[in-house]
Design an enzyme around this catalytic site. Structure first.
Site, PDB file in Angstrom:
ATOM      1  N   ASP A   1      41.380-116.895   0.468  1.00 47.58           N
ATOM      2  CA  ASP A   1      40.707-115.828   1.224  1.00 47.58           C
ATOM      3  C   ASP A   1      40.231-114.668   0.335  1.00 47.58           C
ATOM      4  O   ASP A   1      40.239-113.511   0.750  1.00 47.58           O
ATOM      5  CB  ASP A   1      41.623-115.296   2.348  1.00 47.58           C
ATOM      6  CG  ASP A   1      41.971-116.385   3.355  1.00 47.58           C
ATOM      7  OD1 ASP A   1      41.153-117.300   3.549  1.00 47.58           O
ATOM      8  OD2 ASP A   1      43.068-116.319   3.945  1.00 47.58           O
TER       9      ASP A   1
ATOM     10  N   ARG B   1      49.576-131.657  -3.173  1.00 47.52           N
ATOM     11  CA  ARG B   1      48.339-130.918  -2.936  1.00 47.52           C
ATOM     12  C   ARG B   1      47.239-131.323  -3.934  1.00 47.52           C
ATOM     13  O   ARG B   1      46.069-131.407  -3.594  1.00 47.52           O
ATOM     14  CB  ARG B   1      48.618-129.406  -3.024  1.00 47.52           C
ATOM     15  CG  ARG B   1      47.568-128.542  -2.381  1.00 47.52           C
ATOM     16  CD  ARG B   1      47.999-127.080  -2.349  1.00 47.52           C
ATOM     17  NE  ARG B   1      49.212-126.867  -1.580  1.00 47.52           N
ATOM     18  CZ  ARG B   1      49.247-126.773  -0.247  1.00 47.52           C
ATOM     19  NH1 ARG B   1      48.148-126.854   0.451  1.00 47.52           N
ATOM     20  NH2 ARG B   1      50.389-126.587   0.381  1.00 47.52           N
TER      21      ARG B   1
ATOM     22  N   ASN C   1      33.775-120.675   3.622  1.00 49.54           N
ATOM     23  CA  ASN C   1      34.834-120.592   4.623  1.00 49.54           C
ATOM     24  C   ASN C   1      34.537-119.452   5.589  1.00 49.54           C
ATOM     25  O   ASN C   1      33.826-118.506   5.248  1.00 49.54           O
ATOM     26  CB  ASN C   1      36.182-120.331   3.931  1.00 49.54           C
ATOM     27  CG  ASN C   1      37.339-120.367   4.914  1.00 49.54           C
ATOM     28  OD1 ASN C   1      37.378-121.207   5.826  1.00 49.54           O
ATOM     29  ND2 ASN C   1      38.285-119.446   4.767  1.00 49.54           N
ATOM     30  N   THR C   2      35.067-119.579   6.798  1.00 50.46           N
ATOM     31  CA  THR C   2      35.058-118.436   7.716  1.00 50.46           C
ATOM     32  C   THR C   2      36.498-118.107   8.045  1.00 50.46           C
ATOM     33  O   THR C   2      37.325-118.994   8.251  1.00 50.46           O
ATOM     34  CB  THR C   2      34.234-118.713   8.985  1.00 50.46           C
ATOM     35  OG1 THR C   2      34.319-117.557   9.839  1.00 50.46           O
ATOM     36  CG2 THR C   2      34.693-119.943   9.735  1.00 50.46           C
ATOM     37  N   HIS C   3      36.782-116.812   8.077  1.00 48.26           N
ATOM     38  CA  HIS C   3      38.164-116.363   8.275  1.00 48.26           C
ATOM     39  C   HIS C   3      38.190-115.327   9.406  1.00 48.26           C
ATOM     40  O   HIS C   3      37.354-114.418   9.427  1.00 48.26           O
ATOM     41  CB  HIS C   3      38.676-115.742   6.963  1.00 48.26           C
ATOM     42  CG  HIS C   3      40.096-115.308   7.052  1.00 48.26           C
ATOM     43  ND1 HIS C   3      41.150-116.196   6.969  1.00 48.26           N
ATOM     44  CD2 HIS C   3      40.643-114.074   7.243  1.00 48.26           C
ATOM     45  CE1 HIS C   3      42.284-115.532   7.099  1.00 48.26           C
ATOM     46  NE2 HIS C   3      42.010-114.258   7.265  1.00 48.26           N
TER      47      HIS C   3
HETATM   48  C1  GRF Z   1      38.153-120.051  13.393  1.00 46.41           C
HETATM   49  O1  GRF Z   1      38.533-118.809  13.944  1.00 46.41           O
HETATM   50  C2  GRF Z   1      38.280-120.027  11.904  1.00 46.41           C
HETATM   51  O2  GRF Z   1      37.965-118.794  11.324  1.00 46.41           O
HETATM   52  C3  GRF Z   1      39.752-120.320  11.747  1.00 46.41           C
HETATM   53  O3  GRF Z   1      39.987-121.348  12.674  1.00 46.41           O
HETATM   54  C4  GRF Z   1      39.116-121.163  13.793  1.00 46.41           C
HETATM   55  C5  GRF Z   1      38.425-122.483  14.055  1.00 46.41           C
HETATM   56  O4  GRF Z   1      38.137-122.650  15.411  1.00 46.41           O
HETATM   57  N1  GRF Z   1      40.106-120.637  10.383  1.00 46.41           N
HETATM   58  P1  GRF Z   1      37.669-124.063  16.026  1.00 46.41           P
HETATM   59  O5  GRF Z   1      38.716-125.108  15.689  1.00 46.41           O
HETATM   60  O6  GRF Z   1      36.349-124.407  15.403  1.00 46.41           O
HETATM   61  O7  GRF Z   1      37.538-123.804  17.496  1.00 46.41           O
END
Ligand code: GRF
Length: 187
Positions: A143, A61, A105-107
């Site tokens: 996260d 990693r 990041n989006t979660h």
């Molecule tokens: C999103 O829901 C993000 O939060 C998560 O993976 C998904 C990505 O979707 N970590 P995509 O591959 O852009 O359709």
């Protein structure tokens, strides 16, 4: 001067498509495995790089994270947006000269609930009536970074992981691009 944005992806790339539709100036798309997001970036004429990760006990990693930061520095990237990127970085990503404060990041949950790779499944299994998405700064603790934005998504009876995740992604596709645009334009 406008910041140079890199997007990191591993999956279907629908968030990346939303960023492209919003005409975000994406300088680089970096992927960690062959995936649809790669084709999306190529089609849009964006420079792409595959830094293939390995799986299992041989995965280093630290070395992988250093490889990523080297590429980001070489490309003069100022801001990094993870969009479904499924590799967790080693702490060195956030060391001096790394991307602390510049990695977003989006979660797919309302953090701090349901951290980790199975947030949608875990929320459904828990039986919550609302979940959502969180756009946040990434830190060395998975996260846990400072939250930039959140939006609630209702859970419907009969929802599957796929149907619920798609409604959450609808929100992410709406929110993430404009948040990134704001971050690119601020000093
Ligand atoms: C999103 O829901 C993000 O939060 C998560 O993976 C998904 C990505 O979707 N970590 P995509 O591959 O852009 O359709």
């Amino acid at each position: 001067m406008q910041k140079r944005l890199a997007v990191l992806a591993s999956g279907t790339g629908s968030l990346l498509e939303a960023m492209i539709d919003e005409k975000l100036p994406i300088a680089l798309v970096l992927i960690d495995r062959p995936c649809r997001a790669h084709g999306v970036a190529v089609e849009a004429g964006i420079k792409t790089m595959l830094l293939q990760r390995t799986f299992g006990s041989t995965f280093d990693r630290d070395a992988y994270t250093r490889q990523v930061t080297r590429v980001l520095h070489d490309e003069n990237i100022d801001l990094v947006a993870m969009a479904g990127f499924m590799t967790v970085f080693a702490p060195c990503m956030f060391d001096e000269g790394g991307y602390a404060g510049r990695l977003i990041n989006t979660h797919p949950s309302l953090l701090p609930a349901f951290k980790g790779a199975h947030a949608v499944r875990d929320a459904l299994e828990y039986g919550v009536k609302v979940t959502g998405c969180t756009i946040h700064h990434a830190t060395r603790n998975l996260d846990e970074g400072k939250i930039i934005a959140q939006e609630v998504v209702k859970v419907f009876s009969g929802d599957t992981i796929a149907t619920l995740h798609e409604r959450i992604k609808d929100v992410e596709r709406r929110q993430y691009p404009w948040i990134l645009r704001a971050l690119i334009s601020t000093n």
